[in-house]
Design an enzyme around this catalytic site. Structure first.
Site, PDB file in Angstrom:
ATOM      1  N   HIS A  12       0.820  -1.213   0.000  1.00  0.00           N
ATOM      2  CA  HIS A  12       0.000   0.000   0.000  1.00  0.00           C
ATOM      3  C   HIS A  12       0.859   1.270   0.000  1.00  0.00           C
ATOM      4  O   HIS A  12       2.048   1.237   0.325  1.00  0.00           O
ATOM      5  CB  HIS A  12      -0.926   0.007   1.219  1.00  0.00           C
ATOM      6  CG  HIS A  12      -0.180  -0.011   2.526  1.00  0.00           C
ATOM      7  ND1 HIS A  12       0.378   1.120   3.085  1.00  0.00           N
ATOM      8  CD2 HIS A  12       0.105  -1.030   3.366  1.00  0.00           C
ATOM      9  CE1 HIS A  12       0.983   0.808   4.214  1.00  0.00           C
ATOM     10  NE2 HIS A  12       0.833  -0.496   4.417  1.00  0.00           N
ATOM     11  N   GLU A  87      -1.844  -7.300   7.243  1.00  0.00           N
ATOM     12  CA  GLU A  87      -0.539  -7.238   7.891  1.00  0.00           C
ATOM     13  C   GLU A  87      -0.526  -8.171   9.101  1.00  0.00           C
ATOM     14  O   GLU A  87      -1.567  -8.608   9.601  1.00  0.00           O
ATOM     15  CB  GLU A  87      -0.263  -5.782   8.320  1.00  0.00           C
ATOM     16  CG  GLU A  87       1.060  -5.527   8.986  1.00  0.00           C
ATOM     17  CD  GLU A  87       2.248  -5.866   8.094  1.00  0.00           C
ATOM     18  OE1 GLU A  87       2.631  -7.056   8.092  1.00  0.00           O
ATOM     19  OE2 GLU A  87       2.801  -4.959   7.437  1.00  0.00           O
TER      20      GLU A  87
END
Length: 213
Positions: A12, A87
């Site tokens: 990202h 994550e």
């Protein structure tokens, strides 16, 4: 008959917590202005005809969804959002910088730095559990798209696990490879084996900026 599935895996765009070296984990942090421009640059660079993707997979957190938005619009792909692409859950470390953790939870910090693969960060994920989640998740995606080319928007820790899985780099060794925001990382899966084809390619960001100047 062997089928090779190709992955373009993108971390990202930048967040304020990235800039502060603050551990995000599952905390849902949005992109900052730099990250938004990185996402826009990705959208300008990854256009149909230049890259042909068969599917788009995205972590379900805000920072990855925002990064993927220009891609799904430009490529005309409906995203599949998945919590399996999140994550690593950082447990008691979420929201702290490493410096803050060293000061406030020193024993835990030292255990984290030791790279004990079974240490779960007091409510988070151990490296072994995280690796299993990511490896199983990507292998499942690959087997559902044999012979296709896939775009995945996810996180730095996820990319670290995939690099280690593909290269055999032990978990006990410190990371010595870059994972830039919004870079392109190409991996291939064939017959149960992973391979790194190209890593940390940021040339598309510069090229996209040149096109609008």
């Amino acid at each position: 008959m062997q089928h090779t599935t190709r992955f373009c895996i993108v971390r990202h765009g930048e967040t304020d917590w990235n800039r502060e070296y603050r551990l995000q984990g599952h905390t849902d942090i949005p992109l900052n202005p730099t990250g938004q421009e990185q996402a826009a640059s990705l959208g300008r660079a990854l256009w149909p005809g230049r890259y042909a993707f068969d599917a788009l997979y995205v972590s379900d957190l805000t920072r990855t969804r925002q990064t993927a938005a220009p891609l799904q619009a430009g490529l005309g792909l409906a995203p599949t959002y998945s919590a399996a692409l999140r994550e690593r859950h950082m447990g008691v470390f979420q929201g702290l910088t490493y410096a803050e953790a060293e000061q406030s939870i020193r024993d835990d910090y030292l255990q984290l730095k030791s790279r004990d693969p079974d240490y779960d960060l007091k409510g988070g994920e151990s490296l072994n559990v995280f690796m299993r989640r990511i490896g199983d998740g990507f292998t499942d995606i690959a087997r559902r798209h044999l012979g296709q080319t896939l775009l995945v928007v996810t996180h730095g820790g996820v990319l670290e696990m995939m690099y280690r899985l593909a290269t055999g780099k032990p978990m006990s060794e410190a990371r010595d490879f870059p994972i830039p925001n919004a870079a392109l990382n190409w991996l291939s899966y064939c017959d149960g084996h992973w391979r790194v084809d190209q890593w940390a390619d940021e040339s598309h960001l510069a090229a996209a900026l040149d096109e609008i100047q």
